[in-house]
Design an enzyme around this catalytic site. Structure first.
Site, short mmCIF file in Angstrom:
data_model
loop_
_atom_site.label_atom_id
_atom_site.label_comp_id
_atom_site.label_asym_id
_atom_site.label_seq_id
_atom_site.Cartn_x
_atom_site.Cartn_y
_atom_site.Cartn_z
N CYS C 85 63.98 75.74 -36.34
CA CYS C 85 63.00 75.50 -37.14
C CYS C 85 62.34 74.32 -37.34
O CYS C 85 62.07 74.03 -35.99
CB CYS C 85 63.74 74.84 -38.60
SG CYS C 85 62.49 76.15 -40.23
N HIS C 194 66.95 80.87 -38.28
CA HIS C 194 68.50 80.25 -38.32
C HIS C 194 69.52 80.97 -38.44
O HIS C 194 70.39 81.19 -39.16
CB HIS C 194 68.42 79.71 -39.94
CG HIS C 194 67.11 78.95 -40.60
ND1 HIS C 194 68.13 77.66 -40.52
CD2 HIS C 194 66.68 78.99 -40.69
CE1 HIS C 194 66.78 76.68 -40.33
NE2 HIS C 194 65.91 77.24 -40.73
N GLU C 196 72.09 79.32 -37.75
CA GLU C 196 73.43 78.37 -38.11
C GLU C 196 73.48 79.07 -39.90
O GLU C 196 74.67 78.27 -40.86
CB GLU C 196 73.27 76.69 -37.93
CG GLU C 196 72.39 76.62 -39.21
CD GLU C 196 70.64 76.60 -39.24
OE1 GLU C 196 70.57 77.23 -37.91
OE2 GLU C 196 70.15 75.94 -39.93
#
Ligand SMILES: Nc1ncnc2c1ncn2[C@@H]1O[C@H](COP(=O)(O)OP(=O)(O)O)[C@@H](O)[C@H]1O
Ligand SMILES: [Mg+2]
Lengths: 741, 81, 223, 81
Positions: C85, C194, C196
């Site tokens: 991002c 994302h 994560e």
């Protein structure tokens, strides 16, 4: 330029002062003179006027709010109660959680984006001030009619403001409300709730102790924000009539707040502050007088040291400025170097502007001249208190004698049409147009977020301890009966918390009302507060803080009384939480509780231009049993969903659309069952193997429990009316994109 | 074909976090010329033929209602070429 | 295995990235933007967030931070870098990756569970996936629309450097539905979604993002 | 004191959703003048005294490295009194 110093004020006792323009009444001005034994300087006048305003002094609400203390249930969980920036509760394992809700209604009408953004910024700073890391945001919102032209200006702006600020801050948005009613046109409500977490030992208070300790202002520089009214002092006191340009709108800088959060948390970790206060309403006036009055009283501030964004500000304006993203800390001299080093690391401007003294008064000087010399308590706490006239409004009797006539569906064709109409109506329609603009994932601990019954965040990744939060109110019930309406709001919040598997622990509230000068509005307010205090006592839940917003009205028309209630719950193991969506086919669907024929305040009645006559009565005993059942039964539940706005029809729609798994439902008295919003109903889905356990549990807790259907298929079928999921989904989801683009 | 330009800036008294971010980044990169920086928007509107006074009046109106937020911004309309 | 995560002023997903590395079995190391010291990490993650508020252009100011000087030099020598991002935006601004991320086509911030296909499993960050594997991970950004010149686009496609591609509706107007790309050597990868935030069922749409982090750990063992 | 202005626009071939949104909002509001709209940025940089050629060269450099992204944008530097 001549300063209005204490010496000048003493020498010219009769100088005319524009106290009325500043919103002070003649008797209030007289009592300031009496407190000081002279006329106030213009700086003092500025301070008193804003600190004694409704917004800061709670002068109309105080006499009522004190019930929260008087009726307070005993709670071992309460670590910090009402009176500080936010209440703090113990959730076990050494963790303390702080949460609070505030309004930013009027600024959000004037400039929706910035109003909402700075509203989020303000509540986050309140939470930070307690020593906590902000871990979640919620945003209960109210707007005028969805298809009104101004709503098309206000709603998108507010939503992107809430998102713009919160997303940039990195605090997940895990819930809120979007409600439309014509009374909110011109008075949109932007309430923002923030939750924070810290270790017990890290709790910070707004107190200025210790002679010689330094007062440090840090964060953004001070500009002319939010001082509109006070500019009058500059022109009145000094005869050069040209008023300077002052911003009409405060602009938020979320990046500045993000670094301020990291900076503060690092400062807290190193244990470098004696006391701390955020700068919100009334800026430095509020922060210095509150810090000093909560401490020993004496403080000395050198105002010219305040770093300015706009060098033309007068001392009065510096005192009043509501520039965002600022904090004020009390720091021992031995820690100041370390404090400044951390500020420097995060590129945060920090300035020592004064120190704590052993005196009793707050002294503020400007280039060496004394411009403020006041006992700080008189500014911060001894404001006027009004016992405003109260009168039950006549609409109550009118409503109570009204007959309401709302058609109810019964044939399959009517059922299908009614469900599709209801779930497409703006109040019931899918809100993901709004919520997809909010980051719900950041921080990596969001266990539940919209559209679940409550938001839930994990506090400890090892032990899986977590908290759940829900905010609720059906303002139409509050309109019909503010006492019951407030109680029902709290009960609904508790039910939402328990439906997801958490145990209710503490309460915050944001009381949005019309003008306190209207005896009818004041009656609504008094009744709502009484109801909330009573129900909290009955449920054994402490009110830890909140906020009052008055004057939400256009002309003589007030908004619906809107006491937004937030309940915080604790869950020992977030992995056990219950979600709302049907998880698979073949589950048995049970309905706890039973709807009655009273459609007052329901969405279905509203869609037929009816509001009804009597609000439901809060049944505390039943709701307590229901909460206990929900908490005990949690291991059995495959899914669970509270029934509220839109009744069973909306709840069924939500549970089938979540995972696109249909259901076949059969229910008697179908029209009432689908459309009535009778409190105390919850939908439960269980594996058929567990059904007898559920039934037995319901019997134990004396809660009515009926099997109404089974999950599966690609339609929601109710008494033979089959609504294909695709059609249902389209009706539910297309409303917002169509309205707002 | 001509281009009408509308320049929109925050009013001077309104906080400009974007301009501030640039102003504090510049010296970090060794650029020392700026006393302050304000950031605004620029709209380039292509119109057919030479803009008429009536058209310009329309643009003024659009700038006031759509392109700028009069609560916090000011604007200027210019014709280029 | 030490993997670094850089915190810029305004980084938000740095803690989640550190946690992802830990869950995958690595040793997470926090790096600060103001230092050039890479603390002997073997790979680095530039996390999501709004560094410097994203005020000028996303990533435009962070790109000049001291830590980026070290990372740019290392990356040119094959050091593995993952930008997520805002991290992807910083990599584009640094010219470690081509193209740019611009405003989403609907002009809104979008937070959603997004299906993407892993189209390049030759990078050290995606080696654990199967070619074409479809995974669901969150997107959350306001400026995630990938734009580049026609030549760059042709080159990215020809060299199979599209790492992630949106499946289904293009959420933001990215050219060719591109959600992530790599540099020529494949050591530098930037993705808009994302991974994560998809490392455990409990807090994400699933755990399929974790493979980004287990991949790099496995790849580094070989070196 | 003078103002140096840097105008940054997206290259014509780069998609400009903001400009497009304005272009399609205008006719909805009854404004029909626009054939197309592009939205860009405008930086107003205050410098002490009259800008020297050296200073302007610096600004050019800052515009190229920081204020614009040459991959997608172009810029112009102007001096306004
Ligand atoms: N409706 C309410 N219920 C409970 N507490 C309230 C309510 N309204 C205000 N309070 C409390 O009264 C105190 C008012 O303090 P103040 O600092 O003026 O609040 P604020 O930070 O909202 O301006 C706070 O502790 C606040 O939580
Ligand atoms: Mg406060």
């Amino acid at each position: 330029m001549s300063l209005d110093t204490v010496a000048v004020a003493t020498a010219n006792p009769d100088a005319l002062q524009p106290y009325e323009q500043l919103g002070l009444k003649a008797d209030e001005y007289a009592s300031i003179k009496q407190i000081l034994g002279r006329r106030p300087t213009s700086s003092e006048l500025a301070m008193y006027s804003v600190m004694w305003s409704e917004h800061c002094s709670y002068k109309s609400s105080k006499v009522h709010l004190k019930q929260f203390g008087e009726k307070a249930p005993h709670s071992d969980a309460l670590l910090v109660g009402i009176g500080e920036n936010a209440g703090v509760v113990d959730i076990g394992q050494g963790y303390a959680v702080t949460f609070k809700i505030e309004s930013h209604n009027h600024p959000s009408f004037v400039e929706p984006y910035q109003g909402a953004a700075t509203g989020v910024g303000g509540i986050v700073r309140d939470i930070l001030t307690m020593g906590a890391r902000p871990i979640a945001i919620m945003d209960p919102l109210r707007f005028g009619l969805a298809d009104a032209k101004d709503t098309r200006r206000v709603l998108p702006g507010i939503v992107s403001g809430v998102g713009g600020y919160g997303n940039c801050l990195g605090v997940p948005n895990i819930g809120g409300e979007v409600v439309f009613d014509e009374t909110y046109a011109g008075n949109p409500l932007v309430n923002a709730l923030c939750v924070g977490v810290m270790r017990h030992e890290d709790i910070k208070l707004a107190k200025a102790h210790g002679t010689g300790n330094l007062v440090v202002l840090f964060g953004a520089k001070t500009g002319g924000d939010g001082i509109g009214g006070v500019s009058v002092l500059a022109s009145e006191t000094f005869n050069d009539a040209k008023p300077t340009k002052r911003p009409s709108v405060q602009v938020g800088d979320p990046f500045a707040e993000k670094v301020l959060i990291e900076c503060c948390l690092e400062i807290f970790k190193a244990d470098l502050v004696v006391g701390i206060q955020d700068l919100g309403g009334a800026g430095l006036s509020c922060a210095t007088s509150e810090l000093a009055s909560a401490g020993s009283g004496g403080m000395e501030i050198q105002l010219e040291k305040v770093p300015l964004r706009d060098p033309s500000l007068s001392p009065e304006e510096i005192l009043m400025s509501e520039s965002q993203e600022r904090m004020c800390a009390i720091v021992e001299p031995s820690n100041i170097k370390h404090f400044m080093a951390i500020c420097k690391k995060w590129d945060v401007t920090a300035t020592v502007i004064g120190e704590v003294t052993d005196g009793t008064n707050l002294h503020i000087t400007f280039n060496g001249e004394l411009i403020v010399d006041v006992p700080p308590r008189t500014v911060a706490h001894d404001g006027p208190i009004y016992n405003r006239p109260i009168e039950k409004p006549t609409y109550i009797a009118e409503r109570q004698s009204a007959k309401i006539n709302v058609p109810l569906p019964s044939s399959p064709a009517e059922i299908k049409a009614a469900v599709l109409t209801l779930v497409a109506s703006p109040n019931i329609a899918d809100k993901s147009w709004v919520t997809s603009q909010y980051d719900r994932y950041v921080q990596g601990n969001s266990v539940l977020s919209q559209p679940e019954d409550s938001g839930m965040v994990r506090i400890d990744a090892k032990t899986n301890l977590g908290v759940a939060i829900s905010t609720d109110v059906n303002a139409r019930w509050a309109y019909l009966d503010p006492y019951e309406g407030a109680k029902l709001a709290l009960l609904e919040s508790c039910r939402n918390i328990a439906t997801t598997g958490a145990k209710p622990l503490a309460v915050t509230n944001c009381l949005n009302f019309g003008s306190p000068e209207d005896p009818g509005v004041m009656w609504q307010f008094a009744e709502a507060v009484r109801g909330l205090a009573d129900i909290c006592l009955e449920m054994g839940l402490p009110v830890t803080g909140g906020n009052v917003s008055f004057y939400n009205q256009t002309g003589s028309v007030a908004i619906l009384p809107t006491p937004v209630i937030g309940v915080l719950g604790v869950i020992q193991d977030v992995r056990t939480r219950t979600k709302m969506g049907l998880a698979k086919s073949g589950l048995e669907i049970y309905l706890l509780g039973r709807a009655d024929a009273n459609l007052s305040g329901s969405e279905w009645a509203y869609l037929h231009n009816e509001i009804g006559n009597f609000a439901p009565k809060a049944d505390v005993a039943m709701e307590t049993r229901l909460v206990n059942l929900l908490l005990e039964g949690q291991p059995l539940f495959e899914s669970a969903h509270d029934i509220s706005n839109g009744g069973l029809a909306a709840a069924l729609t939500e549970i089938v659309l979540k995972n696109k798994i249909g259901a076949e439902i059969t229910i008697d008295d179908v029209g009432v069952a689908l459309m009535s919003e009778t409190p105390g109903q919850v939908l439960i889905a269980v594996d058929p193997k567990s059904s007898h356990e559920l039934i037995a549990l319901a019997e134990t807790h004396k809660i009515e429990c009926r099997k109404i259907g089974i999950s599966g298929g690609d339609a929601l079928t109710i008494n033979g009316a089959a609504i294909p999921l695709a059609e249902l989904s389209q009706a539910h989801t297309e409303t917002f994109p169509k309205l707002f683009g | 074909m001509a281009t009408i330009v509308v320049e929109v800036m925050l009013k001077p008294e309104i906080l400009d976090p974007q301009g501030q971010a640039v102003a504090s980044a510049l010296p970090r990169l060794g650029f020392t010329f700026a006393q302050s920086v304000r950031q605004g928007k620029r709209f380039e509107i292509t119109v057919a033929g030479d803009p008429t006074p009536a058209q310009l009046a329309e643009v003024e109106k659009a700038a006031e209602t759509l392109l700028s937020n009069p609560v916090i911004e000011t604007f200027v309309v210019k014709v280029e070429k | 295995m030490r993997i670094g995560v850089v915190t810029f002023p305004g980084s938000l997903d740095d803690h989640s990235a550190l946690r992802a590395i830990e869950l995958a079995g690595g040793e997470p190391v926090s790096l600060f933007h103001g230092s050039t010291d890479l603390k002997e990490v073997q790979a680095v993650v530039l996390p999501g967030g709004f560094s410097y508020g994203d005020y000028l252009r996303c990533g435009a100011i962070s790109r000049f931070s001291p830590i980026m000087e070290s990372i740019i030099i290392a990356a040119e020598h094959g050091f593995p870098v993952l930008g997520i991002c805002n991290g992807f935006q910083i990599l584009c601004e640094s010219h470690l990756l081509p193209g740019a991320l611009t405003r989403n086509s609907d002009l809104h911030f979008i937070c959603d569970d997004q299906k993407v296909a892993v189209e390049n499993i030759k990078t050290p960050w995606t080696a654990g996936y199967t070619q074409g594997q479809e995974i669901v991970i969150p997107i959350k950004n306001g400026e995630g629309s990938f734009q580049c010149s026609d030549e760059t686009l042709a080159e990215l496609e020809a060299e199979s450097r599209v790492v992630l591609r949106y499946v289904g509706k293009n959420p933001n107007g990215s050219r060719n539905s591109i959600a992530g790309i790599s540099n020529k050597q494949g050591n530098v990868v930037g993705v808009m979604p994302h991974p994560e935030q998809a490392i455990e069922e409990l807090t994400g749409p699933g755990d399929e993002g974790l493979i980004f982090f287990s991949s790099i750990l496995k790849e580094m063992v070989g070196r």
